[in-house]
Design an enzyme around this catalytic site. Sequence first.
Site, mmCIF file in Angstrom:
data_model
loop_
_atom_site.group_PDB
_atom_site.id
_atom_site.type_symbol
_atom_site.label_atom_id
_atom_site.label_comp_id
_atom_site.label_asym_id
_atom_site.label_seq_id
_atom_site.Cartn_x
_atom_site.Cartn_y
_atom_site.Cartn_z
ATOM 1 N N THR A 189 -8.345 -1.583 -10.275
ATOM 2 C CA THR A 189 -7.002 -1.864 -9.762
ATOM 3 C C THR A 189 -7.011 -3.293 -9.231
ATOM 4 O O THR A 189 -8.070 -3.847 -8.957
ATOM 5 C CB THR A 189 -6.609 -0.918 -8.619
ATOM 6 N N GLU A 210 -5.160 4.908 -10.826
ATOM 7 C CA GLU A 210 -5.885 6.077 -10.336
ATOM 8 C C GLU A 210 -5.381 7.387 -10.941
ATOM 9 O O GLU A 210 -6.004 8.435 -10.805
ATOM 10 C CB GLU A 210 -5.731 6.182 -8.808
ATOM 11 N N LYS A 250 10.165 -3.615 8.050
ATOM 12 C CA LYS A 250 10.462 -2.945 9.311
ATOM 13 C C LYS A 250 11.326 -3.848 10.167
ATOM 14 O O LYS A 250 10.865 -4.852 10.669
ATOM 15 C CB LYS A 250 9.162 -2.598 10.045
ATOM 16 N N TRP A 275 13.572 1.147 8.911
ATOM 17 C CA TRP A 275 12.987 0.708 7.651
ATOM 18 C C TRP A 275 14.045 0.223 6.687
ATOM 19 O O TRP A 275 15.127 0.784 6.598
ATOM 20 C CB TRP A 275 12.274 1.890 6.967
HETATM 21 P P1 ADP Z 1 -1.434 -2.535 -9.107
HETATM 22 O O1 ADP Z 1 -1.673 -2.090 -7.706
HETATM 23 O O2 ADP Z 1 -2.323 -3.575 -9.630
HETATM 24 O O3 ADP Z 1 0.023 -2.789 -9.404
HETATM 25 P P2 ADP Z 1 -1.213 -0.149 -10.677
HETATM 26 O O4 ADP Z 1 -0.702 -0.658 -11.976
HETATM 27 O O5 ADP Z 1 -2.148 0.965 -10.668
HETATM 28 O O6 ADP Z 1 -1.916 -1.305 -9.955
HETATM 29 O O7 ADP Z 1 0.046 0.104 -9.774
HETATM 30 C C1 ADP Z 1 0.355 1.305 -9.155
HETATM 31 C C2 ADP Z 1 1.514 1.114 -8.236
HETATM 32 O O8 ADP Z 1 2.652 0.590 -8.932
HETATM 33 C C3 ADP Z 1 2.017 2.384 -7.623
HETATM 34 O O9 ADP Z 1 1.234 2.783 -6.533
HETATM 35 C C4 ADP Z 1 3.446 1.997 -7.232
HETATM 36 O O10 ADP Z 1 3.468 1.282 -6.016
HETATM 37 C C5 ADP Z 1 3.848 1.063 -8.329
HETATM 38 N N1 ADP Z 1 4.646 1.790 -9.338
HETATM 39 C C6 ADP Z 1 4.219 2.338 -10.467
HETATM 40 N N2 ADP Z 1 5.229 2.909 -11.150
HETATM 41 C C7 ADP Z 1 6.346 2.717 -10.416
HETATM 42 C C8 ADP Z 1 7.735 3.070 -10.565
HETATM 43 N N3 ADP Z 1 8.181 3.717 -11.623
HETATM 44 N N4 ADP Z 1 8.584 2.724 -9.575
HETATM 45 C C9 ADP Z 1 8.150 2.042 -8.502
HETATM 46 N N5 ADP Z 1 6.872 1.672 -8.317
HETATM 47 C C10 ADP Z 1 5.972 2.010 -9.252
#
Ligand code: ADP
Length: 547
Positions: A196, A339, A449, A454
């Site tokens: 990640t 993950e 915040k 929020w």
């Molecule tokens: P990175 O942290 O590098 O972006 P990931 O690609 O694994 O790694 O990203 C996961 C994160 O992306 C999620 O925890 C979420 O915050 C965001 N995310 C993924 N899909 C969506 C979605 N459809 N809408 C909003 N946020 C999303």
Amino acid sequence: MRLERFRGDAMDGLMQPRPLTIAHILERAERLFAHKEIVTAGAGRSTYAEVAGNTRRLATALDSLGVLPGARVATFASNSRRHLELYLGVPATKRVLHSINIRLPAEHLEYIVNHAEDDVVFVDRGLLPRIWPSVDRLPVVRHWVVLPDGTDTPIPADPRISGYDELISAAEPFAGSFEDTFALADENLAAGLCYTSGTTGPPKGVLYSHRSTILHCLGTLAAGLIGLCESDVVLPIVPMFHANAWGLPYGAMMAGAALVLPGASAEPGHLLRLMAAERVTVAGAVPTVWTSLAPELRAHDLSATRFLLGGGSAVPPALSETYLAAIGVPITHSWGMTEVSPVGVIGGTRTQHRDATAADQVAVRAAQGQPLPLVNVRIADVETGEELPRDGRAVGELQVAGPWVAGAYFRVDSAESFTEDGWLRTGDLATIDAQGYLRLVDRMKDLIKSGGEWISSVELEAAIASHPDVVEVAVIARPDPRWMERPVACVALREGSATTADELRRHITPMVAKWWLPDEFVFMATLPKTGTGKLSKIALRESARTA
Ligand code: ADP
């Protein structure tokens, strides 16, 4: 306790304990779909028969390089046929495929290669200049294999370097069944490794097993979800290093669908021409890519398109509706993370929404959606960890459990990322309604915040993005002596647009609470992106801090 007491009376089933492995995907495609096509932009057409043949040679080539079972084999490559062969051949021979993000800064790149202890790196010729300068800081790598990609980038004269095509043509093909070499226990062997992006602390590795990959593949294949089938032509625009291109390559091969791989270019015209020429039916990409394609949609024949997948960050509702109006297909929203293999939740309307008003249907499509079969989601109070009601109103940290959800990170202490009962803490804030629809409110670290209340940056962005002149928008928090934090909107406008901050403020006033209105609109030509193409709030905060 009671269930345990009854275990003595329970019976074992009598079905075959066959392992779930990626070798099956390879051999199934080889047996049933040998004639189906794989097109790599700029590098010609090929078939599953050819891919399987090369994969069989790759298996023995890896043996000849002395790459042991369990060793990490890295790829540093764009989406191509050769990359697909590595997707198959590395795990089918019980090695571990580590697909590296090609846009990482050198420091992260070096960290993850050394952390993963990559034995071999397969690198696109055109990408050599991005990784070779690090070679002296990558002592773990014994072999470098260069993948032809149509470029003529100079190849350093170094005994550790060989060419992929030469390696393959010199190798004898493995003639047996890969699948039969797997024992039941082997389905839990590591098959893939993705890091990640490490927005806090160093990048963390997620180590997929064969079993998790196959179950995720079947999960996304299910009808009513992505529902990939033999007649599909699948275009993973999402890079193969971004969480296995969301499972699209394995899914397409399992289903026998044709695959179109875009190569190194993400230029909108290139992608749209490819979609039209190859009659692509299914494609997946992050919202920034869908945004870049939107202005040109009507200039291409996209009539074959049946399903567009968007995720990685929130798909602005206005963007999805633009697609629906232009080509009759919305962008189906999906929530996932590295993950979670990565797809955990998938959106879209269901039968109960058939008679809903157009506005309500837009609102349903804007939600991230319902969990896939076998995936469980819940929300928990951020302070107490207590589970919150599924009433569509309570906001809590999203937690996930399922057979394709990580249970630990690779070689780091990961206790704080999991609950005591083993669920993954996602760091996302969400609501879940009575029908299990999940709406992502924000990442915990992106939430603003203000005065003890929020503000959801995601909702504010959706409101601003609904203005027709807004191309990209990201809302970040700015420290404020009175309110603690206040929202600032960073906006890229359509070329030539004279829209002002006042106009944007007026536009969103009916959509959000008054105290949500951003203190400032900062106009930029384009917004910075992360290595996976998402808008980078870290870079924006950094530039706001130093401005
Ligand atoms: P990175 O942290 O590098 O972006 P990931 O690609 O694994 O790694 O990203 C996961 C994160 O992306 C999620 O925890 C979420 O915050 C965001 N995310 C993924 N899909 C969506 C979605 N459809 N809408 C909003 N946020 C999303």
